[in-house]
Design a protein around this motif. Structure first.
Motif, PDB file in Angstrom:
ATOM      1  N   ARG A  14      -8.915  -2.405  -3.811  1.00  0.00           N
ATOM      2  CA  ARG A  14      -9.244  -2.601  -5.221  1.00  0.00           C
ATOM      3  C   ARG A  14     -10.008  -1.420  -5.795  1.00  0.00           C
ATOM      4  O   ARG A  14      -9.839  -1.069  -6.973  1.00  0.00           O
ATOM      5  N   THR A  15     -10.849  -0.785  -4.987  1.00  0.00           N
ATOM      6  CA  THR A  15     -11.690   0.308  -5.469  1.00  0.00           C
ATOM      7  C   THR A  15     -11.095   1.691  -5.222  1.00  0.00           C
ATOM      8  O   THR A  15     -11.786   2.702  -5.353  1.00  0.00           O
ATOM      9  N   GLY A  16      -9.815   1.743  -4.849  1.00  0.00           N
ATOM     10  CA  GLY A  16      -9.129   3.031  -4.753  1.00  0.00           C
ATOM     11  C   GLY A  16      -9.322   3.788  -3.466  1.00  0.00           C
ATOM     12  O   GLY A  16      -9.089   5.001  -3.417  1.00  0.00           O
ATOM     13  N   HIS A  17      -9.730   3.118  -2.395  1.00  0.00           N
ATOM     14  CA  HIS A  17      -9.943   3.802  -1.123  1.00  0.00           C
ATOM     15  C   HIS A  17      -8.705   3.849  -0.242  1.00  0.00           C
ATOM     16  O   HIS A  17      -8.761   4.392   0.867  1.00  0.00           O
ATOM     17  N   VAL A  18      -7.607   3.275  -0.671  1.00  0.00           N
ATOM     18  CA  VAL A  18      -6.405   3.260   0.147  1.00  0.00           C
ATOM     19  C   VAL A  18      -5.613   4.536  -0.088  1.00  0.00           C
ATOM     20  O   VAL A  18      -5.499   5.024  -1.216  1.00  0.00           O
ATOM     21  N   ARG A  19      -5.124   5.087   0.981  1.00  0.00           N
ATOM     22  CA  ARG A  19      -4.366   6.325   0.898  1.00  0.00           C
ATOM     23  C   ARG A  19      -2.897   6.007   0.665  1.00  0.00           C
ATOM     24  O   ARG A  19      -2.340   5.121   1.316  1.00  0.00           O
ATOM     25  N   SER A  20      -2.263   6.727  -0.259  1.00  0.00           N
ATOM     26  CA  SER A  20      -0.857   6.463  -0.541  1.00  0.00           C
ATOM     27  C   SER A  20      -0.012   6.829   0.669  1.00  0.00           C
ATOM     28  O   SER A  20      -0.338   7.764   1.408  1.00  0.00           O
ATOM     29  N   PRO A  21       1.098   6.108   0.908  1.00  0.00           N
ATOM     30  CA  PRO A  21       1.945   6.402   2.069  1.00  0.00           C
ATOM     31  C   PRO A  21       2.474   7.827   2.073  1.00  0.00           C
ATOM     32  O   PRO A  21       2.756   8.400   3.112  1.00  0.00           O
ATOM     33  N   GLN A  22       2.593   8.393   0.868  1.00  0.00           N
ATOM     34  CA  GLN A  22       3.154   9.747   0.785  1.00  0.00           C
ATOM     35  C   GLN A  22       2.116  10.831   0.991  1.00  0.00           C
ATOM     36  O   GLN A  22       2.449  12.010   1.075  1.00  0.00           O
TER      37      GLN A  22
END
Length: 408
Positions: A282-290
């Motif tokens: 939710r807070t933008g800490h996830v890294r995009s798969p690409q």
């Protein structure tokens, strides 16, 4: 501390907690936070280590971490920052991918030098036992909550828990540190406060803060940026996330401020709780798969900077390619908020540009403009600091003209 009032606003798409539930949890939180935080600390170091400082302790700490599958790298003596690059790398800058230091048995480029190699570890800390131990979080599959205990001005209600508007009826009197903001987030989610999670590895910092270690998929989560001010990518005020693109200080490491000490009996990180994973997403800490690791090959120069180079007539010259390479390393730092070696990369780019200017490939004004664009793209809001690095690098590089074959 926190009054027994009602928190009525939750992030969009999530259910609001019932008034009675929030009151009950905030009362429990209030009682907990009135007690002294430093309760029954069990002094501990990794298994088999003495808490006393000896010439073998840092080597033992590094070996223990590597045995867990956590790549390690040296920290400067008595400090929390990575050990400096070797003189050759500082003068003749190069990308981490082309660094000759690791094959030669030297460390460079901070956490990018982290290794599990037993021989390198023995060489580094056996020869330099005064160095601390850092763990590269991304490849180790670690997500560490870095909770600060530095009393300071509390930000506005919408920044205490980014993305969550805290109702005015919730009494925040006494909220002073990251312990408080994280406990509040856990209470609002009906979850256990991670600072009290005895099922996972927790490490007390010399300043009174706490590192709460969890494990997850390698390189899935990103580090925080700006949590101390309530701006930028953050889980909660004064709560940093250490993950891909960053490092954490190993338990048992001694700095000039004290030793990083494990609490309780747990010595292994537990799996990242589902509710925390949701909050990180939710807070933008996830890294995009690409997303790729920053590199000169995969990170483009900003469009305006690229076009400016082409307009100078050097779109395909060796000088343009040389400048493009070092500018791309600076731009790539935008993907990593901390620990990316930004200062060294910008200095190297400015030094290279200074040499090209001295040889007549570019004018100083053109080079300074391109460097500034790349730096501001990577570190917006740090213009004054970047300008100083650029000017110093251009002056130093200008003393060593850089001649290229096939000059355009």
């Amino acid at each position: 501390m926190f009054g027994s009032s009602v928190a009525s606003v939750a992030p969009e798409g999530t259910a609001r907690l019932a008034d009675s539930t929030v009151r009950r949890r905030l009362r429990t939180l209030d009682q907990r936070c009135t007690r002294k935080r430093r309760t029954s600390v069990t002094s501990a170091t990794p298994s088999g280590l003495s808490p006393d400082s000896t010439s073998q302790q840092t080597l033992a700490v590094a070996r223990w971490c590597a045995a867990q599958g956590w790549p390690v790298h040296p920290l400067a003596m008595g400090r929390k920052t990575p050990a400096g690059n070797c003189p050759a790398c500082r003068v003749h800058g190069h990308s981490p991918a082309g660094c000759p230091c690791l094959p030669a048995g030297r460390w460079c480029h901070g956490f990018l030098a982290a290794t599990l190699d037993e021989d390198l570890i023995a060489s580094w800390w056996g020869t330099h036992p005064q160095l601390g131990v850092g763990v590269a979080c991304g490849p180790a599959g670690l997500v560490v909550l870095d909770i600060d205990a530095h009393p300071g001005a509390v930000p506005s209600r919408d920044r205490v828990l980014p993305g969550i508007s805290i109702d005015d009826r919730v009494d925040l009197t006494g909220l002073a540190t990251g312990f408080d903001s994280l406990a509040l987030l856990a209470a609002l989610r009906g979850a256990q406060d991670p600072a009290q999670d005895a099922s996972t590895l927790r490490v007390r910092t010399p300043s009174g803060g706490l590192h709460v270690w969890y494990r997850s998929e390698a390189d899935r989560w990103l580090c925080s940026v700006g949590s101390g001010t309530g701006t930028g990518r953050a889980l909660a005020w004064q709560v940093d996330i250490r993950a891909a693109g960053g490092y954490i200080i190993a338990p048992g490491t001694r700095t000039r401020d004290g030793t990083y000490t494990m609490l309780g009996r747990c010595r292994q990180p537990a799996p990242l709780p589902a509710w925390l994973a949701q909050e990180l997403g939710r807070t933008g800490h996830v890294r995009s798969p690409q997303a790729q690791a920053p590199s000169a090959l995969s990170s483009p120069v900003p469009a305006r900077a690229r076009q400016a180079i082409i307009n100078m007539g050097g779109g395909r010259s060796q000088a343009e390619r040389a400048l493009h390479t070092v500018l791309a390393e600076v731009v790539a730092c935008a993907e990593v908020p901390a620990g990316a070696g930004f200062t060294a990369k910008l200095n190297r780019a400015a030094y290279t540009a200074g040499g090209l200017v001295a040889s007549g490939y570019f004018t100083e004004t053109e080079a300074e403009r391109l460097l500034t664009e790349a730096a501001v793209h990577a570190r917006p809001g740090q213009e004054r600091r970047c300008s100083s690095i650029i000017r110093n690098g251009l002056v130093a590089g200008g003393k060593r003209p850089l001649q290229l074959k096939g000059r355009a």
